[in-house]
Design a protein around this motif. Structure first.
Motif: not given
Length: 382
Positions: A337-343, A345-357
């Motif tokens: 599942t996607a990050s509940h934190v990023l979901s 604050i990020l828009d749909e387009g950025d949620m499709k891209k990878p985010s790394l910590r």
């Protein structure tokens, strides 16, 4: 460059002096702390010394420090006992808390029928204090606010003093998950209007499986684990002595070296941000993680300009290159599942891209960061 560890928000390398202290404890102090003979008294004295040490640095009373297995247990203890013992019927939190808080809150709503309310967040993930005030003043129910000090995924720093003042003004309890904060920031619980806190040693170069809860005196909380009188009666069970002395050693090292190590790690974060901006200009920094004033100096959360299909191989590629980082909380590492934190604050387009910590410690170097950015740049452009 073979191994680069940039997942310090998940856990940290244990300091050498901490390992030595724990080895000494395991070898020489093996009595049960509850035993009345000299072997037991020696262990009990060391535990109480550790309690006093931690209390001194936090400006707390020793009786307010309760050793636990870590932050998750401390969060559970505080939230569940507040409902059971303090008459809390309304819990106010945010949707980007650690799951130790969120899942506990959801369970309390389901099984204890509490009223669970979520404070609004701004576009960066910060709680809306005006909305929090409205929630606190909405009715006369007994309330508790639970908001973390430093977010474990995007690093945002919550103004716990402002939250605490609102809670005091409205008669609400205030709990904060400070797992990403203790050992990295100074605390004075006499100055900060807070009732309950949670901490974990492995976030500040201590052992795993040990932490503590700060429970302000005369709170009214009763034991969650029954069976013995350990930990002032709050937590029955023979104490994990070697872990407690390891926690103390790591805690003292963290605060005795705080100024120098904070400056060094903050320098690494600034450098990493600069290199990301120069080498991968289309990358974005999530939340306030790119702001040195509004986020912790220990981590950066980066959204990379990569096709979703290609992104499926990113963490695998980094691992092959010897780079350890994460796409969110380590507690979610096995989840699809996607990050509940990023979901939030990020828009749909950025949620499709990878985010790394990427999270840093005193053991990292600029050379490691150069290598990491080069590997990322190569993957983005390939």
């Amino acid at each position: 460059m073979e191994k680069v560890y940039l997942d310090n928000a998940a856990t940290t390398r244990v300091r050498e002096n901490v390992i030595a202290k724990m080895q000494e404890a395991l070898s020489n102090v093996y009595g049960n702390p509850s035993s009345t003979h000299s072997f037991g008294r020696t262990a009990k004295t060391a535990i109480e010394s550790a309690r006093k040490t931690i209390a001194k640095y936090l400006n707390a009373h020793p009786s307010e420090i309760i050793f636990t297995s870590g932050g998750t247990e401390a969060d559970n203890m505080i939230l569940r006992c507040a409902v059971r013992d303090l008459g809390v019927s309304t819990l106010i939190t945010s949707k980007i808390e650690h799951h130790a808080v969120l899942h506990t809150a959801e369970d309390l709503r389901e099984n204890e029928k509490i009223d669970l309310r979520f404070v609004n967040l701004d576009e960066y993930g910060n709680p809306d204090l005006k909305h929090l005030k409205q929630l606190l003043e909405a009715d006369d129910s007994r309330k508790m606010v639970s908001l973390m000090h430093v977010n474990n995924e995007i690093g945002n720093i919550t103004d716990v003093n402002a939250v605490g003042v609102l809670c005091r003004e409205t008669g609400a309890y205030f709990h904060s998950d400070t797992v990403q904060s203790i050992g990295h920031y100074s605390w004075d619980v006499q100055e900060t209007p807070i009732d309950f806190m949670a901490a974990a040693a492995h976030k500040f170069h201590g052992p795993k499986g040990i932490g503590f809860a700060f429970i302000r005196r005369n709170s009214g909380l009763k034991p969650m684990i029954s069976g013995g009188a350990q930990e002032r009666g709050y937590r029955a069970g023979t104490e994990s002595f070697h872990n407690i002395v390891g926690l103390e050693e790591a805690f003292v090292s963290a605060y005795d070296n705080l100024e120098n190590e904070m400056a060094y790690v903050a320098g690494l974060k600034r450098y990493f941000i600069d290199q990301i901006k120069k080498r991968i200009p289309k990358a974005k920094l999530n939340g306030h993680s790119g702001d040195m004033e509004k986020s912790t100096y220990t981590l950066v959360n980066v959204c990379l300009p990569i096709d979703p299909q290609k992104a499926l191989m990113l963490l695998f590629h980094l691992d092959i290159k010897g780079i350890a980082c994460s796409r969110g909380s380590a507690c979610q590492s096995g989840s699809d599942t996607a990050s509940h934190v990023l979901s939030e604050i990020l828009d749909e387009g950025d949620m499709k891209k990878p985010s790394l910590r990427f999270s840093f410690s005193k053991y990292n170097t600029k050379e490691e960061l150069d290598y990491t950015v080069e590997v990322l740049k190569g993957f983005v452009e390939d």
